[in-house]
Design a protein around this motif. Sequence first.
Motif, PDB file in Angstrom:
ATOM      1  N   TYR A 100       0.820  -1.273  -0.039  1.00  0.00           N
ATOM      2  CA  TYR A 100       0.151  -0.048  -0.048  1.00  0.00           C
ATOM      3  C   TYR A 100       0.743   1.333   0.017  1.00  0.00           C
ATOM      4  O   TYR A 100       0.326   2.339   0.296  1.00  0.00           O
ATOM      5  CB  TYR A 100      -0.892  -0.141   1.323  1.00  0.00           C
ATOM      6  N   GLY A 101       2.067   1.241  -0.182  1.00  0.00           N
ATOM      7  CA  GLY A 101       2.977   2.299   0.010  1.00  0.00           C
ATOM      8  C   GLY A 101       3.408   2.666   1.114  1.00  0.00           C
ATOM      9  O   GLY A 101       3.871   3.945   1.296  1.00  0.00           O
ATOM     10  N   ILE A 102       3.273   1.764   2.242  1.00  0.00           N
ATOM     11  CA  ILE A 102       3.556   2.332   3.636  1.00  0.00           C
ATOM     12  C   ILE A 102       5.149   2.010   3.987  1.00  0.00           C
ATOM     13  O   ILE A 102       5.021   0.690   4.325  1.00  0.00           O
ATOM     14  CB  ILE A 102       2.396   2.062   4.588  1.00  0.00           C
ATOM     15  N   THR A 103       5.815   2.662   4.049  1.00  0.00           N
ATOM     16  CA  THR A 103       7.226   2.249   4.166  1.00  0.00           C
ATOM     17  C   THR A 103       7.962   3.228   5.567  1.00  0.00           C
ATOM     18  O   THR A 103       8.931   2.642   5.796  1.00  0.00           O
ATOM     19  CB  THR A 103       8.211   2.178   2.962  1.00  0.00           C
ATOM     20  N   ASP A 104       7.370   4.143   5.553  1.00  0.00           N
ATOM     21  CA  ASP A 104       8.032   5.020   6.858  1.00  0.00           C
ATOM     22  C   ASP A 104       7.627   4.534   8.266  1.00  0.00           C
ATOM     23  O   ASP A 104       6.252   4.600   8.651  1.00  0.00           O
ATOM     24  CB  ASP A 104       7.379   6.327   6.544  1.00  0.00           C
ATOM     25  N   TYR A 105       8.564   3.888   8.930  1.00  0.00           N
ATOM     26  CA  TYR A 105       8.332   3.408  10.332  1.00  0.00           C
ATOM     27  C   TYR A 105       8.846   4.459  11.634  1.00  0.00           C
ATOM     28  O   TYR A 105       9.075   3.986  12.565  1.00  0.00           O
ATOM     29  CB  TYR A 105       8.599   1.997  10.321  1.00  0.00           C
ATOM     30  N   SER A 106       9.077   5.651  11.186  1.00  0.00           N
ATOM     31  CA  SER A 106       9.667   6.437  12.002  1.00  0.00           C
ATOM     32  C   SER A 106       8.554   6.959  13.109  1.00  0.00           C
ATOM     33  O   SER A 106       9.383   7.271  14.313  1.00  0.00           O
ATOM     34  CB  SER A 106      10.400   7.628  11.584  1.00  0.00           C
ATOM     35  N   GLY A 107       7.440   7.121  12.981  1.00  0.00           N
ATOM     36  CA  GLY A 107       6.431   7.963  13.707  1.00  0.00           C
ATOM     37  C   GLY A 107       5.566   6.892  14.450  1.00  0.00           C
ATOM     38  O   GLY A 107       5.567   5.846  14.297  1.00  0.00           O
ATOM     39  N   SER A 115      -1.174  12.509   7.557  1.00  0.00           N
ATOM     40  CA  SER A 115      -0.392  13.886   7.496  1.00  0.00           C
ATOM     41  C   SER A 115      -1.476  14.885   7.033  1.00  0.00           C
ATOM     42  O   SER A 115      -2.470  14.483   6.409  1.00  0.00           O
ATOM     43  CB  SER A 115       0.757  13.513   6.561  1.00  0.00           C
ATOM     44  N   TRP A 116      -1.134  16.153   7.113  1.00  0.00           N
ATOM     45  CA  TRP A 116      -2.142  17.214   6.546  1.00  0.00           C
ATOM     46  C   TRP A 116      -2.461  17.029   5.149  1.00  0.00           C
ATOM     47  O   TRP A 116      -3.673  17.139   4.735  1.00  0.00           O
ATOM     48  CB  TRP A 116      -1.551  18.566   6.994  1.00  0.00           C
ATOM     49  N   GLU A 117      -1.439  16.555   4.461  1.00  0.00           N
ATOM     50  CA  GLU A 117      -1.466  16.330   2.920  1.00  0.00           C
ATOM     51  C   GLU A 117      -2.501  15.402   2.552  1.00  0.00           C
ATOM     52  O   GLU A 117      -3.238  15.237   1.790  1.00  0.00           O
ATOM     53  CB  GLU A 117      -0.212  16.139   2.404  1.00  0.00           C
ATOM     54  N   SER A 118      -2.444  14.049   3.328  1.00  0.00           N
ATOM     55  CA  SER A 118      -3.200  12.792   3.207  1.00  0.00           C
ATOM     56  C   SER A 118      -4.490  13.168   3.446  1.00  0.00           C
ATOM     57  O   SER A 118      -5.615  12.429   3.067  1.00  0.00           O
ATOM     58  CB  SER A 118      -2.711  11.662   3.966  1.00  0.00           C
ATOM     59  N   LEU A 119      -4.938  14.094   4.341  1.00  0.00           N
ATOM     60  CA  LEU A 119      -6.328  14.829   4.450  1.00  0.00           C
ATOM     61  C   LEU A 119      -7.211  14.901   3.283  1.00  0.00           C
ATOM     62  O   LEU A 119      -8.297  14.665   3.284  1.00  0.00           O
ATOM     63  CB  LEU A 119      -6.326  15.998   5.436  1.00  0.00           C
ATOM     64  N   LEU A 120      -6.412  15.398   2.219  1.00  0.00           N
ATOM     65  CA  LEU A 120      -6.778  15.768   0.955  1.00  0.00           C
ATOM     66  C   LEU A 120      -6.989  14.699   0.124  1.00  0.00           C
ATOM     67  O   LEU A 120      -7.845  14.530  -0.906  1.00  0.00           O
ATOM     68  CB  LEU A 120      -5.986  16.705   0.326  1.00  0.00           C
ATOM     69  N   SER A 121      -6.626  13.307   0.800  1.00  0.00           N
ATOM     70  CA  SER A 121      -6.910  12.045  -0.058  1.00  0.00           C
ATOM     71  C   SER A 121      -8.124  11.290   0.416  1.00  0.00           C
ATOM     72  O   SER A 121      -8.463  11.540   1.643  1.00  0.00           O
ATOM     73  CB  SER A 121      -5.758  11.294  -0.367  1.00  0.00           C
ATOM     74  N   TRP A 122      -8.643  10.610  -0.389  1.00  0.00           N
ATOM     75  CA  TRP A 122     -10.094   9.670   0.067  1.00  0.00           C
ATOM     76  C   TRP A 122      -9.581   8.912   1.234  1.00  0.00           C
ATOM     77  O   TRP A 122     -10.032   8.829   2.221  1.00  0.00           O
ATOM     78  CB  TRP A 122     -10.627   8.899  -0.909  1.00  0.00           C
ATOM     79  N   ARG A 123      -8.019   8.084   0.948  1.00  0.00           N
ATOM     80  CA  ARG A 123      -7.835   7.289   1.952  1.00  0.00           C
ATOM     81  C   ARG A 123      -7.374   8.042   3.354  1.00  0.00           C
ATOM     82  O   ARG A 123      -7.974   7.538   4.356  1.00  0.00           O
ATOM     83  CB  ARG A 123      -6.401   6.710   1.259  1.00  0.00           C
ATOM     84  N   GLY A 124      -6.763   9.051   3.214  1.00  0.00           N
ATOM     85  CA  GLY A 124      -6.479   9.677   4.414  1.00  0.00           C
ATOM     86  C   GLY A 124      -7.792  10.159   5.000  1.00  0.00           C
ATOM     87  O   GLY A 124      -7.653  10.495   6.469  1.00  0.00           O
ATOM     88  N   PHE A 125      -8.570  10.803   4.293  1.00  0.00           N
ATOM     89  CA  PHE A 125     -10.044  11.695   5.046  1.00  0.00           C
ATOM     90  C   PHE A 125     -10.750  10.355   5.567  1.00  0.00           C
ATOM     91  O   PHE A 125     -11.170  10.747   6.704  1.00  0.00           O
ATOM     92  CB  PHE A 125     -10.430  12.121   3.718  1.00  0.00           C
ATOM     93  N   ILE A 126     -10.722   9.304   5.051  1.00  0.00           N
ATOM     94  CA  ILE A 126     -11.656   8.214   5.675  1.00  0.00           C
ATOM     95  C   ILE A 126     -10.989   7.781   6.975  1.00  0.00           C
ATOM     96  O   ILE A 126     -11.637   7.786   7.724  1.00  0.00           O
ATOM     97  CB  ILE A 126     -11.828   6.867   4.602  1.00  0.00           C
ATOM     98  N   MET A 127      -9.890   7.600   6.815  1.00  0.00           N
ATOM     99  CA  MET A 127      -9.149   7.047   8.240  1.00  0.00           C
ATOM    100  C   MET A 127      -9.105   8.026   9.094  1.00  0.00           C
ATOM    101  O   MET A 127      -9.221   7.516  10.478  1.00  0.00           O
ATOM    102  CB  MET A 127      -7.667   6.267   7.710  1.00  0.00           C
ATOM    103  N   HIS A 182      -9.162  -2.677   1.702  1.00  0.00           N
ATOM    104  CA  HIS A 182      -9.807  -1.932   0.516  1.00  0.00           C
ATOM    105  C   HIS A 182      -9.645  -0.493   0.769  1.00  0.00           C
ATOM    106  O   HIS A 182      -9.568   0.371  -0.374  1.00  0.00           O
ATOM    107  CB  HIS A 182     -11.373  -2.228   0.414  1.00  0.00           C
ATOM    108  N   ILE A 183      -9.801   0.174   1.938  1.00  0.00           N
ATOM    109  CA  ILE A 183      -9.539   1.347   2.196  1.00  0.00           C
ATOM    110  C   ILE A 183      -8.027   1.916   1.719  1.00  0.00           C
ATOM    111  O   ILE A 183      -7.742   2.969   1.018  1.00  0.00           O
ATOM    112  CB  ILE A 183      -9.714   1.950   3.449  1.00  0.00           C
ATOM    113  N   LEU A 184      -6.977   0.987   2.067  1.00  0.00           N
ATOM    114  CA  LEU A 184      -5.580   1.176   2.007  1.00  0.00           C
ATOM    115  C   LEU A 184      -5.324   1.305   0.665  1.00  0.00           C
ATOM    116  O   LEU A 184      -4.345   2.209   0.020  1.00  0.00           O
ATOM    117  CB  LEU A 184      -5.059   0.334   2.673  1.00  0.00           C
ATOM    118  N   THR A 185      -6.078   0.711  -0.365  1.00  0.00           N
ATOM    119  CA  THR A 185      -5.735   0.866  -1.665  1.00  0.00           C
ATOM    120  C   THR A 185      -6.439   1.810  -2.404  1.00  0.00           C
ATOM    121  O   THR A 185      -6.146   1.970  -3.690  1.00  0.00           O
ATOM    122  CB  THR A 185      -6.251  -0.588  -2.394  1.00  0.00           C
ATOM    123  N   LEU A 186      -7.176   2.488  -1.851  1.00  0.00           N
ATOM    124  CA  LEU A 186      -7.793   4.039  -2.501  1.00  0.00           C
ATOM    125  C   LEU A 186      -6.706   4.762  -2.868  1.00  0.00           C
ATOM    126  O   LEU A 186      -5.733   4.922  -2.130  1.00  0.00           O
ATOM    127  CB  LEU A 186      -8.535   4.428  -1.254  1.00  0.00           C
TER     128      LEU A 186
END
Lengths: 186, 178
Positions: A100-107, A115-127, A182-186
């Motif tokens: 799903y493109g999740i590779t950052d394990y720092s936080g 993130s603030w940017e992901s709020l603008l994507s369906w995936r981020g907004f839903i989650m 399914h949400i993560l592939t959005l």
Amino acid sequence: MEQLSQPWPWWAAGTIIGLIVPALLILGNKHFGISANLRHACAACLPANIKFFKYDWKKEIWNFFFVGGIIAGAFIASTLLANPEPVQVAPELAAELKGYGITDYSGMVPAQLFSWESLLSWRGFIMLVAGGFLVGFGSRYAGGCTSGHAIMGLSDLQWPSLIATIFFMVGGFIMANLILPHILTL
Amino acid sequence: MSDKKVFQTPLAGDMPRELYTDFEVRSLDTMCVNESQLVHPWWYNLKYAAIGMVFGIAFIKAEIVSWFRIQEMFRLQSFHMYGVIGTGVVLGAISVWLIKRFNIKTIYGEPIEFQPKRFSRGQIFGGTIFGLGWAMTGACPGPLFAQIGSGAFVILVTLLSAVAGTWVYGYYRDRLPH
């Protein structure tokens, strides 16, 4: 200090959480529970003449101090006691998340999802937004969250809390295994 | 305070109008209710902030508020979260038993009281809804605060949304099955 900044084992955290129950009871007859704060916030800011929010929230002000402490403690742990290493996760999970493109394990939360940017994507907004809404709605409908039911309620051997805890897990298993992919592939 | 002190949680479902004391309304659908009759200056509450700080440190250091740990838990890929919650419940249960058995009082000499909870279908419906959200956000209400403290400020949006969810529940409460 070296010991403290390493990730703590489950039994250390479990011991601290278990002892918060008697600590709050003995300090002032306070029952461990966090989601009630969300309701007190409604009662304090926007009671809107709804009976459910018309009560003296100032009587529960200790709970605001409690969550204030959680924020401060989390800040201290993330700065002074920070573990420089990324979180170690199960290899199966890492493999799945990579898809799903999740590779950052720092936080504490994956930056690529939350993130603030992901709020603008369906995936981020839903989650972020729908997820939060379900947490707030569901915990009050259930009469408590993990702290109130799964820790405090089970400690007091309340069987309604056992039912709530079982259905917390049911919902979690359904979401993580059946819906979230399914949400993560959005 | 003209409120009568009633240590019986009202029935979860129906809410006869104008019958409830402040305590009765406050104790609806909640586990933690403060009925201490003592009046203290505000800074007495700092001791709860101190406990919260220890909790917040443990949240981060044991990675309980990590979205990844929650995903592992719901995929049965790690024992970690089961160990944390299990240890917490066992120690909490022993503590509550000791408090009841020896009738331990608070540091101010007040009796420690427990209020039996009633079953409501909300624990099934609401519990499932909560679980769905928990696996999405990787956080129940406590960890939301800890994630914000750890520097993930975007979680403020999730927290506000959780408050909104609570408000909407309050708005529709009388029409929901309990």
